[in-house]
Design an enzyme around this catalytic site. Sequence first.
Site: not given
Ligand code: NAP
Length: 462
Positions: A170, A245, A279, A369
């Site tokens: 996903k 991660e 990250c 972050e």
């Molecule tokens: P996120 O919501 O954690 O997204 C990561 C993945 O998880 C996406 O595929 C997302 O789908 C999915 N997801 C979201 N809610 C979920 C749930 N309840 N159950 C299962 N899967 C779920 O991150 P984001 O909202 O895109 O970014 C927010 C913040 O996260 C950023 O500002 C940054 O600080 C951090 N981030 C960290 C990394 C890293 O590499 N460690 C990468 C991205 C973001 P959707 O795309 O549909 O939301």
Amino acid sequence: MKAHDGMYIDGAWRPAAGRDTIAVVNPADEQVIAEVPAGGAEDVDAAVRAARAALPAWAATAPAERAARIAALRDVLVARKDEIAETVTAELGAPLPFSQAVHAGVPILVAGSYAELAASYAFEEKVGNSTVYAEPVGVVGAITPWNYPLHQIVAKVAPALAAGCTIVLKPAEDTPLTAQLFAEAVHEAGVPAGAFNLVTGLGPVAGQALAEHEGVDLVSFTGSTAVGRKIGATAGAAVKRVALELGGKSANVILPSADLAKAVGVGVANVMGNSGQTCSAWTRMLVHTSQYDEAVALAAEAAAKYGDRIGPLVNAKQHARVRGYIEKGVAEGARLGAGGPDAPREQGYFVSPTVFADVTPEMTVAQEEIFGPVVSLIRYEDEDDALRIANGTVYGLAGAVWAGDEAEAVAFARRMDTGQVDINGGRFNPLAPFGGYKQSGVGRELGSHGLAEYLQTKSLQF
Ligand code: NAP
Ligand code: MG
């Protein structure tokens, strides 16, 4: 841009169960470039069933055959690398040269490394009177973010396939086109039907359904700590394996003996690459008080030089969030050396490369972050002070140490609570385990450590 209007399940593109769609937006000009289906629990269920059905045969293939399929996948990624780079640029916004070198280039390296590891890994060993077999964990549910859209997919799918696992992916809602392109590459590489499946959709819908599915044996997640915590809890309740991660707030520690100009220049570039959406970025620069003013001037100059070459942030929400953090930094008393909260262009989710000076370790911009092109310079008095600041966040993903003498840098790095440290600008190594201490995550990706995440042992005693 070209998009499939179905899910890749059991070796073919199949219509989604529902009619919801996700609009894919180019963050550089805010235009909708494609639509993909937003899958739900039914699609996830079909994909998990396909993965489960394909598992016994794929798990039983000889490692050399799995290696050959992964090598073929690497070759397809090589052949289609321009298309990959253009797709990432269109949906993530990264400048094309960065997409070519990093977003297309690194997954090729990683896929190649797993083609070799699948062939050479000891899936069987003798320990005293036992033979220990490393067997695949089973069906993997992979949930990936948008910031390195192909790398994060390959870093899960390649080792999972190498281990003999089957997968349901996903990907992030912001970058589904890269994921669809990857599914095409898997198909072209001759990976058997059902071994890899793709369900595009929203996190709280498709992602959650995948994390909760009984037919998934391991959930491998990359993304925010908030969602990671939830997925970890769900997996814990189901006694299911989980790899997380998560985020980082890594320290770039410049010891007084270092080449200051080089350390600052590389440090700023490390944060600005991918518009700060990395990250493992070294978003806190720690400088000795005697060199602090010079470092601020060098960092401001380096950031200003980026000017227009930096890409936008991925979406409107991240744009607002990052600018909010910059405003918060100013409100808490940090001083702007470069950049600021104002949007540099009328269109597109751009943020100016920003340098904060006079940042104290407890400020929000030094603890949370930001995920944007923002670097915070923090002063330290002596090495113990630097170590306390470096280790003083909930995260521990990465870091850097610079010193005149390598041994001095290594001694400091060994005291850091973090999963990887670059010494005097050490290069990325696709074989080195990547993962976090503390709240930066659970588990490791890449290399043989990354492969081991997808294996479980069975011991036979004689
Ligand atoms: P996120 O919501 O954690 O997204 C990561 C993945 O998880 C996406 O595929 C997302 O789908 C999915 N997801 C979201 N809610 C979920 C749930 N309840 N159950 C299962 N899967 C779920 O991150 P984001 O909202 O895109 O970014 C927010 C913040 O996260 C950023 O500002 C940054 O600080 C951090 N981030 C960290 C990394 C890293 O590499 N460690 C990468 C991205 C973001 P959707 O795309 O549909 O939301
Ligand atoms: Mg999200």
